[in-house]
Design an enzyme around this catalytic site. Sequence first.
Site, PDB file in Angstrom:
ATOM      1  N   SER A 193     -15.899  19.898  14.046  1.00 49.18           N
ATOM      2  CA  SER A 193     -15.970  20.270  12.630  1.00 49.18           C
ATOM      3  C   SER A 193     -17.411  20.409  12.147  1.00 49.18           C
ATOM      4  O   SER A 193     -17.777  19.973  11.044  1.00 49.18           O
ATOM      5  CB  SER A 193     -15.229  19.242  11.763  1.00 49.18           C
ATOM      6  N   SER A 249     -12.857  20.707   5.108  1.00 50.08           N
ATOM      7  CA  SER A 249     -13.197  21.414   6.347  1.00 50.08           C
ATOM      8  C   SER A 249     -12.096  22.325   6.882  1.00 50.08           C
ATOM      9  O   SER A 249     -12.334  23.071   7.834  1.00 50.08           O
ATOM     10  CB  SER A 249     -13.589  20.410   7.430  1.00 50.08           C
ATOM     11  N   LYS A 273     -12.692  26.026   7.560  1.00 50.84           N
ATOM     12  CA  LYS A 273     -13.202  26.548   8.825  1.00 50.84           C
ATOM     13  C   LYS A 273     -12.142  27.305   9.621  1.00 50.84           C
ATOM     14  O   LYS A 273     -12.472  28.051  10.540  1.00 50.84           O
ATOM     15  CB  LYS A 273     -13.779  25.398   9.654  1.00 50.84           C
TER      16      LYS A 273
END
Length: 398
Positions: A137, A77, A80
């Site tokens: 997230s 993640s 991102k």
Amino acid sequence: MTREGAGMPRKPVRGGMLWALVFCLCGVVSLAETGERKPRRQAAAEPPPIESVLLMEAETGAILYAKDIHKQRAPASMVKMMVMLIVMEKVRAGELHLSDIITASAHASKMGGSQIYLREGETFTLEELMKAIAIGSANDACVAVAEHISGTVEGFLDLMNERAKALNLRDSHFATVHGLPPSNGGPGDLTSAHDMALLARELIKYPEILLWGSIKEDSLRDGKFVLTNTNKLVYHFSGVDGIKTGFHRDAGFNVTATAQRDGWRLIAVVMGAPSSTVRFDEAKRLLAMGFNGFRKVVLARKDAPVGPEIVVSGSTIRKIRAVAQDDLSVVVKKGMEKQLVLDVQVPATLPAPAHRGQEIGEVRVKQHEQTLAKTAAIVPEEIPKVGLMWRLFGRVSR
């Protein structure tokens, strides 16, 4: 009489012999325990297996600690971070506004992993979805934002990889906007601790990112959906205000963290940790090592005078002092500050005309003759050249 000795005569045992036997047995037990405990202590002292780590001072980019920082790893993640950077750059450029309304597509509503469970046709502001990404997230929020900006996820991926190239992120290639592992056996996202630190340096230029990153808990849908920060460092390390965690099975546990104390900022990256606890403990160790073991020293400020006076010829302005083009600072281990020397190289005289911002020399920070940092010495103001009449009447300093 004990059960084992029932029906059998017992021989008398002398007290001295009995105590001797007890002492011998205690000694054997004690030696056995000592032999077992020693390797246990050695095993506990071994550092946990972490693939790569990096500690960087944010303003100068100075690397204070590094291990395999160019090793390519799946960021999960932490991908991102690039999504957030592109969004904030477009907001600053006026191409987007945080108040813009974004409608979730059917594709966005079908994302797995961490999410806010978008429904097809559901609307949120860009700011709400950015909070969902930065705090919770949310994979589905990333897809919705990407489709809003570029029309398709594929089009947004082009933007991500173009920006990575412009930032010189040589170890990185982005295949998703959310960081989930590929489901079709294709190539996944790749990056390195070094590239994540460089990306973090860009991202922290936006106060909104640090504001969202410092929030422990927020909500959406009128308080019905709670966002809890995945970066647990905001609870346990003073000064932490970002940035992003990441995890899936192949990636391990990752985090890119940043914290500010006493006016200076550090960035810590941990990739491939075996557990979430180890990930955060290592990030805390790095940040604490930086703040406790190093000091940031500012030796010159932007537009502040540096060096000796310079005699100007051919102008009504007779003398100037050069100024530093940029702030000039270095990070050194505590106790080494007195070894730093500011070396200013400028000419003794300067002929007119000269223009504000014109480079006329160099300002260096040295330690034992080694240059640690440098910036240009520039002219602080416009210096006009006078005509012949001024020269004839001697009104110009020569």
